[in-house]
Design a protein around this motif. Structure first.
Motif, mmCIF file in Angstrom:
data_model
loop_
_atom_site.group_PDB
_atom_site.id
_atom_site.type_symbol
_atom_site.label_atom_id
_atom_site.label_comp_id
_atom_site.label_asym_id
_atom_site.label_seq_id
_atom_site.Cartn_x
_atom_site.Cartn_y
_atom_site.Cartn_z
ATOM 1 N N ASP A 151 115.162 -31.668 90.298
ATOM 2 C CA ASP A 151 114.987 -31.881 91.705
ATOM 3 C C ASP A 151 114.348 -30.463 92.321
ATOM 4 O O ASP A 151 113.610 -30.607 93.342
ATOM 5 C CB ASP A 151 116.133 -32.215 92.407
ATOM 6 C CG ASP A 151 116.434 -33.606 92.037
ATOM 7 O OD1 ASP A 151 115.912 -34.656 91.873
ATOM 8 O OD2 ASP A 151 117.622 -33.938 91.606
ATOM 9 N N ILE A 152 115.018 -29.582 92.072
ATOM 10 C CA ILE A 152 114.468 -28.080 92.686
ATOM 11 C C ILE A 152 114.457 -27.214 91.466
ATOM 12 O O ILE A 152 115.278 -27.191 90.570
ATOM 13 C CB ILE A 152 115.660 -27.483 93.357
ATOM 14 C CG1 ILE A 152 115.713 -28.648 94.767
ATOM 15 C CG2 ILE A 152 115.361 -26.342 94.106
ATOM 16 C CD1 ILE A 152 116.896 -28.253 95.944
ATOM 17 N N LEU A 153 113.295 -26.351 91.640
ATOM 18 C CA LEU A 153 112.894 -25.347 90.639
ATOM 19 C C LEU A 153 113.167 -24.037 91.098
ATOM 20 O O LEU A 153 112.110 -23.787 91.981
ATOM 21 C CB LEU A 153 111.720 -25.618 89.820
ATOM 22 C CG LEU A 153 111.402 -24.650 88.623
ATOM 23 C CD1 LEU A 153 112.214 -24.953 87.467
ATOM 24 C CD2 LEU A 153 109.722 -25.143 88.220
ATOM 25 N N LEU A 154 113.735 -23.233 90.555
ATOM 26 C CA LEU A 154 113.779 -21.783 91.316
ATOM 27 C C LEU A 154 112.654 -21.204 90.126
ATOM 28 O O LEU A 154 112.584 -21.090 88.818
ATOM 29 C CB LEU A 154 115.342 -21.031 91.067
ATOM 30 C CG LEU A 154 116.067 -21.817 91.932
ATOM 31 C CD1 LEU A 154 117.448 -21.101 91.308
ATOM 32 C CD2 LEU A 154 116.060 -21.670 93.162
ATOM 33 N N MET B 152 115.503 -23.331 86.424
ATOM 34 C CA MET B 152 115.112 -21.769 86.745
ATOM 35 C C MET B 152 114.149 -21.408 85.839
ATOM 36 O O MET B 152 114.411 -21.343 84.453
ATOM 37 C CB MET B 152 116.235 -21.086 87.075
ATOM 38 C CG MET B 152 116.227 -19.667 87.577
ATOM 39 S SD MET B 152 117.409 -18.610 87.697
ATOM 40 C CE MET B 152 116.784 -17.346 89.001
ATOM 41 N N ILE B 153 113.077 -20.650 86.045
ATOM 42 C CA ILE B 153 112.231 -19.949 85.305
ATOM 43 C C ILE B 153 112.357 -18.510 85.693
ATOM 44 O O ILE B 153 111.897 -18.063 86.612
ATOM 45 C CB ILE B 153 110.754 -20.434 85.408
ATOM 46 C CG1 ILE B 153 110.670 -22.006 85.153
ATOM 47 C CG2 ILE B 153 109.772 -20.005 84.262
ATOM 48 C CD1 ILE B 153 109.234 -22.576 85.259
ATOM 49 N N GLU B 154 112.605 -17.805 84.855
ATOM 50 C CA GLU B 154 112.974 -16.230 85.427
ATOM 51 C C GLU B 154 113.070 -15.315 83.995
ATOM 52 O O GLU B 154 113.795 -15.844 82.948
ATOM 53 C CB GLU B 154 114.254 -16.192 85.991
ATOM 54 C CG GLU B 154 114.830 -14.932 86.175
ATOM 55 C CD GLU B 154 114.090 -13.783 86.834
ATOM 56 O OE1 GLU B 154 113.848 -13.896 88.117
ATOM 57 O OE2 GLU B 154 113.507 -12.763 86.362
ATOM 58 N N ASP B 155 112.483 -14.269 83.756
ATOM 59 C CA ASP B 155 112.483 -13.775 82.406
ATOM 60 C C ASP B 155 113.411 -12.631 82.350
ATOM 61 O O ASP B 155 113.826 -12.366 81.173
ATOM 62 C CB ASP B 155 110.865 -12.929 82.360
ATOM 63 C CG ASP B 155 110.713 -11.932 83.381
ATOM 64 O OD1 ASP B 155 110.969 -12.407 84.752
ATOM 65 O OD2 ASP B 155 110.303 -10.924 83.318
#
Lengths: 213, 213
Positions: free
Chosen positions: B54-57, B8-11
DNA sequence: TCTCCTATAACCCGATTGGGTTGTTTTGCT
DNA sequence: AGCAAAACAACCCAATCGGGTTATAGGAGA
């Protein structure tokens, strides 16, 4: 809130009865007349001008007038009715055609009865329900292989192409860009070579299909 | 089947931790490193070339390099990673841009944790998940105000127009339809009148923009 | 420095296109 | 039966387009 009025056009008696029976069990929905063909539905609309439904379940593969062909006709009479397409044919072009014609949701017939009811709820609340496999196809279409097609055209060529797409003549394009029509033609010749097309029509089609840039 | 690797990429620290903690509770998922910015993610990719998920949020509204801007960069390094966009900005152009860049699903941040997990499951199975409100916007876009424009063209005119769009000359169209090029021209003249255009280019553009039929 | 590429410009010429008019025949609607 | 609309066909003519060649100036890169 008043019950949401539901109707269905589906030639398969078993499916039609099963689905509507299940829908009718939910008290927030009111099941209206159902139809086995587009023609009978349209006829009903003519005979009963006051007839209306909130949500219409529509089979895509109807005999005679198909679901897709019928959508514009339905929307003409019932602009506020939301249409949920039900289908076994999940081919991309069918889906897109249906949505472009005005269907707002798309369900595979493999969907469970619960999924159908869920879709109806979503649509009734102003949303749009898509089966995952169908959503995936739509996404594929939107991406349209557009990846890694990093511009082959020069800046000038893009400007010129935009002019073509706007239906301008060489002269008009030249005027816009402060160059002569000869130069415009010269750019266009190279443009055609790069795109491997032979005339405006093909270049414009390629551009508008998103196969460029 | 091996666990599905998620990142996940989330600030926003709170959101990031909550979501990933919840996801980690499901044993079919394996939570990998998470990141607070696109830059740190890309840096990690450079330092660890073997890293993959596999999956990136992905948050759309990241400071610095935004989620949308980052998608092509991510896809370049990890072409097989499916991206699920998470966002508060549900504006149409954002959504379309993200999808066209390669995101395969789109979730509103209003979504419940269960909905997020459901979306991950759908994507892991090769589907595509859309929040109903977002699906609706996409449908709106695809329809593009096209409603109530029930065909103004005759059957013949449609056939001719298709020929034009394919880049054919009058002669070629005539040959296809077994009529003379004169007749083709005649149809096209009427076609232009109906569409209120003056040349092929505009007619084709109108057709391909979906403003016809 | 010396290419390569782009942008600019011009010429010729035949093919295509757009716009006008005038018809006949078929089809659909009343 | 009769009218309107659409499909079909042909003519003229000017403008536009597509393809070919040739040429100069400037910028990027080897």
């Amino acid at each position: 809130m008043a019950a949401v009025k539901i109707s269905m056009i589906e030639d398969n008696n078993v499916i039609r009865k099963n689905v509507m029976k299940f829908v009718a069990r939910h008290e927030e929905f009111e099941v209206m007349e159902v139809f086995a063909s587009m023609e009978s539905f349209l006829h009903h609309l003519n005979v009963h001008p006051d007839f209306s439904v909130d949500i219409l379940l529509l089979d895509i593969g109807l005999p005679g007038l198909s679901g897709i062909e019928g959508i514009p006709l339905i929307k003409e009479k019932l602009p506020n009715t939301d249409i949920i397409m039900l289908t076994t044919y999940e081919e991309e072009h069918m889906i897109l055609k249906a949505i472009c014609s005005g269907a707002c949701s798309y369900l595979s017939k493999k969907s469970s009865l619960d999924e159908i009811v869920e879709a109806i709820r979503v649509v009734a609340n102003g949303g749009s329900y898509m089966s995952p496999s169908i959503a995936r196809e739509i996404v594929q279409y939107l991406m349209g292989g557009k990846l890694q097609k990093t511009t082959i055209l020069t800046e000038r060529q893009k400007e010129i192409l935009n002019g073509l797409v706007d239906g301008k003549t060489y002269k008009a394009i030249g005027k816009d860009l402060y160059i002569s029509q000869h130069t415009v033609k010269c750019h266009i010749k190279k443009l055609y070579q790069v795109l491997q097309v032979n005339n405006k029509a093909e270049a414009i089609a390629m551009y508008l299909r998103g196969e460029i840039e």
